[in-house]
Design a protein around this motif. Sequence first.
Motif, PDB file in Angstrom:
ATOM      1  N   PHE A   1       0.851  -1.196   0.000  1.00  0.00           N
ATOM      2  CA  PHE A   1       0.000   0.000   0.000  1.00  0.00           C
ATOM      3  C   PHE A   1       0.884   1.241   0.000  1.00  0.00           C
ATOM      4  O   PHE A   1       2.120   1.139   0.054  1.00  0.00           O
ATOM      5  CB  PHE A   1      -0.941  -0.005   1.221  1.00  0.00           C
ATOM      6  CG  PHE A   1      -0.250  -0.267   2.536  1.00  0.00           C
ATOM      7  CD1 PHE A   1       0.339   0.760   3.255  1.00  0.00           C
ATOM      8  CD2 PHE A   1      -0.207  -1.549   3.071  1.00  0.00           C
ATOM      9  CE1 PHE A   1       0.976   0.524   4.461  1.00  0.00           C
ATOM     10  CE2 PHE A   1       0.425  -1.803   4.290  1.00  0.00           C
ATOM     11  CZ  PHE A   1       1.013  -0.755   4.982  1.00  0.00           C
ATOM     12  N   CYS A   2       0.261   2.414  -0.049  1.00  0.00           N
ATOM     13  CA  CYS A   2       1.014   3.673  -0.123  1.00  0.00           C
ATOM     14  C   CYS A   2       1.436   4.141   1.264  1.00  0.00           C
ATOM     15  O   CYS A   2       0.629   4.710   2.005  1.00  0.00           O
ATOM     16  CB  CYS A   2       0.164   4.752  -0.803  1.00  0.00           C
ATOM     17  SG  CYS A   2      -0.025   4.498  -2.570  1.00  0.00           S
ATOM     18  N   ASP A   3       2.679   3.896   1.593  1.00  0.00           N
ATOM     19  CA  ASP A   3       3.250   4.373   2.843  1.00  0.00           C
ATOM     20  C   ASP A   3       4.403   5.313   2.494  1.00  0.00           C
ATOM     21  O   ASP A   3       4.956   5.246   1.391  1.00  0.00           O
ATOM     22  CB  ASP A   3       3.735   3.191   3.683  1.00  0.00           C
ATOM     23  CG  ASP A   3       3.833   3.540   5.159  1.00  0.00           C
ATOM     24  OD1 ASP A   3       3.550   4.697   5.506  1.00  0.00           O
ATOM     25  OD2 ASP A   3       4.198   2.652   5.957  1.00  0.00           O
ATOM     26  N   ALA A   4       4.777   6.173   3.430  1.00  0.00           N
ATOM     27  CA  ALA A   4       5.774   7.206   3.128  1.00  0.00           C
ATOM     28  C   ALA A   4       7.144   6.655   2.695  1.00  0.00           C
ATOM     29  O   ALA A   4       7.657   7.066   1.642  1.00  0.00           O
ATOM     30  CB  ALA A   4       5.923   8.141   4.326  1.00  0.00           C
ATOM     31  N   PRO A   5       7.776   5.719   3.447  1.00  0.00           N
ATOM     32  CA  PRO A   5       9.118   5.278   3.042  1.00  0.00           C
ATOM     33  C   PRO A   5       9.202   4.684   1.638  1.00  0.00           C
ATOM     34  O   PRO A   5      10.072   5.090   0.855  1.00  0.00           O
ATOM     35  CB  PRO A   5       9.481   4.251   4.124  1.00  0.00           C
ATOM     36  CG  PRO A   5       8.684   4.652   5.310  1.00  0.00           C
ATOM     37  CD  PRO A   5       7.392   5.156   4.760  1.00  0.00           C
ATOM     38  N   PRO A   6       8.331   3.725   1.233  1.00  0.00           N
ATOM     39  CA  PRO A   6       8.461   3.187  -0.125  1.00  0.00           C
ATOM     40  C   PRO A   6       8.136   4.190  -1.224  1.00  0.00           C
ATOM     41  O   PRO A   6       8.752   4.159  -2.304  1.00  0.00           O
ATOM     42  CB  PRO A   6       7.461   2.020  -0.157  1.00  0.00           C
ATOM     43  CG  PRO A   6       6.516   2.271   0.945  1.00  0.00           C
ATOM     44  CD  PRO A   6       7.280   2.989   1.989  1.00  0.00           C
ATOM     45  N   VAL A   7       7.196   5.110  -0.977  1.00  0.00           N
ATOM     46  CA  VAL A   7       6.863   6.127  -1.990  1.00  0.00           C
ATOM     47  C   VAL A   7       8.007   7.134  -2.118  1.00  0.00           C
ATOM     48  O   VAL A   7       8.334   7.583  -3.217  1.00  0.00           O
ATOM     49  CB  VAL A   7       5.534   6.840  -1.635  1.00  0.00           C
ATOM     50  CG1 VAL A   7       5.288   8.037  -2.548  1.00  0.00           C
ATOM     51  CG2 VAL A   7       4.359   5.862  -1.746  1.00  0.00           C
ATOM     52  N   MET A   8       8.649   7.472  -0.991  1.00  0.00           N
ATOM     53  CA  MET A   8       9.761   8.428  -1.015  1.00  0.00           C
ATOM     54  C   MET A   8      10.948   7.907  -1.821  1.00  0.00           C
ATOM     55  O   MET A   8      11.731   8.691  -2.355  1.00  0.00           O
ATOM     56  CB  MET A   8      10.216   8.719   0.416  1.00  0.00           C
ATOM     57  CG  MET A   8       9.225   9.527   1.233  1.00  0.00           C
ATOM     58  SD  MET A   8       9.158  11.246   0.756  1.00  0.00           S
ATOM     59  CE  MET A   8      10.633  11.875   1.492  1.00  0.00           C
ATOM     60  N   ARG A   9      11.067   6.609  -1.937  1.00  0.00           N
ATOM     61  CA  ARG A   9      12.163   6.021  -2.736  1.00  0.00           C
ATOM     62  C   ARG A   9      12.004   6.321  -4.227  1.00  0.00           C
ATOM     63  O   ARG A   9      12.951   6.190  -4.985  1.00  0.00           O
ATOM     64  CB  ARG A   9      12.218   4.508  -2.510  1.00  0.00           C
ATOM     65  CG  ARG A   9      12.882   4.122  -1.194  1.00  0.00           C
ATOM     66  CD  ARG A   9      12.752   2.639  -0.936  1.00  0.00           C
ATOM     67  NE  ARG A   9      13.410   1.828  -1.950  1.00  0.00           N
ATOM     68  CZ  ARG A   9      14.694   1.475  -1.933  1.00  0.00           C
ATOM     69  NH1 ARG A   9      15.466   1.870  -0.943  1.00  0.00           N
ATOM     70  NH2 ARG A   9      15.200   0.721  -2.882  1.00  0.00           N
ATOM     71  N   LEU A  10      10.805   6.693  -4.642  1.00  0.00           N
ATOM     72  CA  LEU A  10      10.551   6.999  -6.054  1.00  0.00           C
ATOM     73  C   LEU A  10      10.770   8.467  -6.389  1.00  0.00           C
ATOM     74  O   LEU A  10      10.630   8.864  -7.540  1.00  0.00           O
ATOM     75  CB  LEU A  10       9.103   6.609  -6.419  1.00  0.00           C
ATOM     76  CG  LEU A  10       8.694   5.159  -6.130  1.00  0.00           C
ATOM     77  CD1 LEU A  10       7.261   4.925  -6.561  1.00  0.00           C
ATOM     78  CD2 LEU A  10       9.624   4.176  -6.837  1.00  0.00           C
ATOM     79  N   VAL A  11      11.098   9.266  -5.370  1.00  0.00           N
ATOM     80  CA  VAL A  11      11.323  10.700  -5.586  1.00  0.00           C
ATOM     81  C   VAL A  11      12.690  10.922  -6.197  1.00  0.00           C
ATOM     82  O   VAL A  11      13.685  10.341  -5.756  1.00  0.00           O
ATOM     83  CB  VAL A  11      11.190  11.471  -4.243  1.00  0.00           C
ATOM     84  CG1 VAL A  11      11.625  12.917  -4.401  1.00  0.00           C
ATOM     85  CG2 VAL A  11       9.762  11.406  -3.745  1.00  0.00           C
ATOM     86  N   CYS A  12      12.742  11.756  -7.234  1.00  0.00           N
ATOM     87  CA  CYS A  12      14.005  12.003  -7.941  1.00  0.00           C
ATOM     88  C   CYS A  12      14.797  13.181  -7.369  1.00  0.00           C
ATOM     89  O   CYS A  12      15.922  13.417  -7.782  1.00  0.00           O
ATOM     90  CB  CYS A  12      13.729  12.269  -9.419  1.00  0.00           C
ATOM     91  SG  CYS A  12      13.407  10.750 -10.342  1.00  0.00           S
TER      92      CYS A  12
END
Length: 307
Positions: free
Chosen positions: A169-180
């Motif tokens: 699901f959408c949690d902060a740590p895994p989504v932040m890994r996609l930030v460039c």
Amino acid sequence: MEFVFLAYPKRPELRMLCFIGVSLAYGLIISGNILIVVSIQTETRLHTPMYYFLGSLSGIELCYTAVVVPHILANNFQSEKTITLLSCATQMVFLIGLGSADCFLLAIMAYDRYIAICHPLQYPLIMTVTLCVRLVVASVVIGLFLSLQLVVFIFCLPFCQDRGIEHFFCDAPPVMRLVCATSHIHELSVLMAATIAIAVPFFFIATTYALIVAAVLKLHSAAGRHKAFNTCSSHLMVVMLQYGCCAFMYLRPISSYHPKQDQFISLVYTLGTPFLNPLIYTLRNSEMKGAIGNVLTRKYLSRKMIG
């Protein structure tokens, strides 16, 4: 723009096993927490601040699990496990917001125990119904406000072309890994939000319990000491479980994120904690066991009379 969840098993038999396991856990979470809420509502002797906070905790955890668990179950049978940017942001707002409210509420429950044990004569004057309601509402509002600010900041950052989230699901740590973005400001923003929602309440709880222990040790009655420690032990067990998992996930740099390990930890605080909380509070509390027994007996008798 869509994200794709990559953590789900590819083999059909493993997906089915995952679905059955999560469904069973979710069913027990719903039944356990609803039983607590109904028991506290129906039993007049449980209309005290301590049980009001416990009922509120169960209510928040019902909402908290509803944010992600039905989504996990539905994704098990979808060929494309995608989520839109807006849906992902919305899920994250409520997930982090209600999780933060959980942490704040545990700190409020520690304060309630402190007043009850250290200032018993002033307890009815301090812990009024109005104050209890305001504290619960404040914990939810502050949690959602912090979460909204954090999520808006995250989703204003540029994302890379790779849209695969190594998570369920959408949690902060895994989504932040996609930030460039190369700046460390976004990592600091997550750490600051986690410090306010996790570290500050935890240190407040630790200080509160240090004062409680000091007060209890001064009691001359062994029975009084045992009763005081028994009242607080259930709350402490829940605190350790909740704060331990949350601190591991959020109070560290994003670069130290390990997908497989962190997927397991996130399932523990998403499914394990809401499942164990009702068990911990009911098994170690004779009043709650009695109240739940009364509710179940009344339901059984009413069904028998209808039949």
